[in-house]
Design a protein around this motif. Structure first.
Motif, PDB file in Angstrom:
ATOM      1  N   LYS A   1      -5.712  -7.987 -52.990  1.00 57.76           N
ATOM      2  CA  LYS A   1      -4.292  -7.984 -52.661  1.00 57.76           C
ATOM      3  C   LYS A   1      -3.625  -9.303 -53.051  1.00 57.76           C
ATOM      4  CE  LYS A   1      -4.381  -4.732 -48.778  1.00 57.76           C
ATOM      5  NZ  LYS A   1      -4.057  -4.517 -47.339  1.00 57.76           N
ATOM      6  N   GLU A   2      -2.415  -9.197 -53.585  1.00 59.65           N
ATOM      7  CA  GLU A   2      -1.590 -10.359 -53.877  1.00 59.65           C
ATOM      8  C   GLU A   2      -0.158 -10.048 -53.471  1.00 59.65           C
ATOM      9  OE1 GLU A   2      -1.902 -12.166 -57.680  1.00 59.65           O
ATOM     10  OE2 GLU A   2      -4.060 -11.792 -57.881  1.00 59.65           O
ATOM     11  N   GLN A   3       0.663 -11.099 -53.361  1.00 60.81           N
ATOM     12  CA  GLN A   3       2.054 -10.934 -52.962  1.00 60.81           C
ATOM     13  C   GLN A   3       2.987 -11.296 -54.124  1.00 60.81           C
ATOM     14  OE1 GLN A   3       3.186  -9.720 -49.874  1.00 60.81           O
ATOM     15  NE2 GLN A   3       0.985  -9.231 -49.688  1.00 60.81           N
TER      16      GLN A   3
ATOM     17  N   LYS B   1      10.120  -7.515 -54.926  1.00 65.99           N
ATOM     18  CA  LYS B   1       9.617  -6.147 -54.859  1.00 65.99           C
ATOM     19  C   LYS B   1      10.048  -5.347 -56.095  1.00 65.99           C
ATOM     20  CE  LYS B   1      10.440  -6.061 -49.836  1.00 65.99           C
ATOM     21  NZ  LYS B   1      11.201  -5.371 -48.764  1.00 65.99           N
TER      22      LYS B   1
ATOM     23  N   ASN C   1       7.902  -2.771 -52.258  1.00 70.58           N
ATOM     24  CA  ASN C   1       6.790  -3.377 -51.525  1.00 70.58           C
ATOM     25  C   ASN C   1       6.304  -4.584 -52.313  1.00 70.58           C
ATOM     26  OD1 ASN C   1       4.319  -4.006 -50.242  1.00 70.58           O
ATOM     27  ND2 ASN C   1       4.061  -1.877 -49.604  1.00 70.58           N
ATOM     28  N   GLN C   2       6.194  -5.734 -51.643  1.00 65.98           N
ATOM     29  CA  GLN C   2       5.787  -6.959 -52.329  1.00 65.98           C
ATOM     30  C   GLN C   2       4.281  -7.083 -52.495  1.00 65.98           C
ATOM     31  OE1 GLN C   2       9.114  -9.532 -50.102  1.00 65.98           O
ATOM     32  NE2 GLN C   2       7.880 -10.781 -51.472  1.00 65.98           N
ATOM     33  N   THR C   3       3.508  -6.245 -51.825  1.00 64.52           N
ATOM     34  CA  THR C   3       2.058  -6.309 -51.926  1.00 64.52           C
ATOM     35  C   THR C   3       1.573  -5.529 -53.142  1.00 64.52           C
ATOM     36  OG1 THR C   3       1.832  -6.468 -49.516  1.00 64.52           O
ATOM     37  CG2 THR C   3      -0.123  -5.823 -50.752  1.00 64.52           C
TER      38      THR C   3
END
Length: 281
Positions: A93-95, A99, A84-86
């Motif tokens: 929250k960041e991206q 992943k 998950n990239q979040t």
């Protein structure tokens, strides 16, 4: 003809691979080359490392639940999920560019993002990722190394431990885990003394060294000698901590001793400890 075609295919594949993906990245933390049983990997020009590199060498505490990883240090917390990239950093929250993932039973996480999140400086040059962490300060002096000395039957060994995370973690245990202040024992030595009930032998000596190679703070850990009848040892703590710099004695715990030893073992396994003296016969 078939051999020529195969050779052309292999050559084409090598041309297609980007330099970042083909490079074998070396990781240095506080100028120490990190030893790891699993090599770092490059994904989308990002260095991915086994989680252990972060948890042991940068000093982050790790909590693993299902596929969620929570890393915390000081006042900063980062939560990641496998595949998950979040991420959630201090409730925001960041991206991620890549992943987190699992490979060969190892969880890989993005090194730069996590290192910079926890206040470290990251530099990449010629296949080496260099990370500089915050040094331990004692009396406004930067600590360069921790010297750990212990004796055996026929001699002693001194190890030099580098890495700011290890210095900070061990010093924190000494400061936070010491118990009530007590009087110095009547008898204490580097060796066992089985003739005197209530005597202590030194398990280890820990010197925090400055950049001019002076010990600015020294702690000694002592263990109660035995065996003796229980009634002769009543009232004697099993472990004592001697703050040599202040000449103060404190009750200490076996759990704290084990925690320090585990940190020293991790430092050795990861390349942050070297033996500088060995007089064991």
């Amino acid at each position: 003809m078939k051999k020529i075609f195969t050779g052309l295919c292999i050559t084409s594949m090598l041309w297609m691979a980007s330099p970042a993906e083909a490079a074998t990245t070396q990781i240095k933390i506080d100028d120490v080359v990190v030893k790891t049983d699993t090599a770092p990997e490059q994904k989308n020009n990002r260095t991915m490392v086994p989680l252990r590199v972060i948890s042991e060498n940068l000093g982050a505490q790790v909590d693993w639940k299902d596929s969620k990883i929570t890393l915390s240090m000081n006042q900063t917390t980062v939560s990641l999920n496998v595949n998950n990239q979040t991420v959630i950093k201090n409730d925001k929250k960041e991206q991620l560019d890549v992943k987190p993932y699992i490979k060969n039973n190892r969880t890989y996480v993005p090194l730069r993002f996590i290192a910079e999140t926890f206040g470290s400086q990251v530099d990449y040059k010629q296949g080496t990722v260099s990370i500089a962490t915050k040094p331990l300060l004692i009396e406004n002096e930067k600590i360069k190394a921790l010297q750990y000395e212990y004796h055996m039957t026929m001699g002693g060994i001194i190890q030099e431990i580098k890495g700011n995370a290890y210095h900070n973690a061990i010093y924190k245990i000494f400061q936070e885990e010491k118990g009530d202040k007590v009087e110095a024992p009547k008898e204490y030595y580097w060796h066992f003394n089985l003739d005197e009930p209530g005597s202590y032998y030194k398990l280890g000596q820990y010197d925090f060294m400055t950049h001019d190679n002076n010990s600015i703070k020294q702690f000694d850990i002592y263990s109660l000698n035995g065996p003796f009848p229980e009634e002769l040892l009543e009232g004697y703590p099993k472990v004592l901590l001697h703050d040599v710099s202040e000449n103060s004695w404190y009750i200490f715990s076996e759990q704290a001793v084990n925690s320090i030893q585990q940190l020293i073992n991790n430092a050795s396994e990861n390349g942050f400890s070297t033996v500088i003296s060995n007089t064991v016969a």
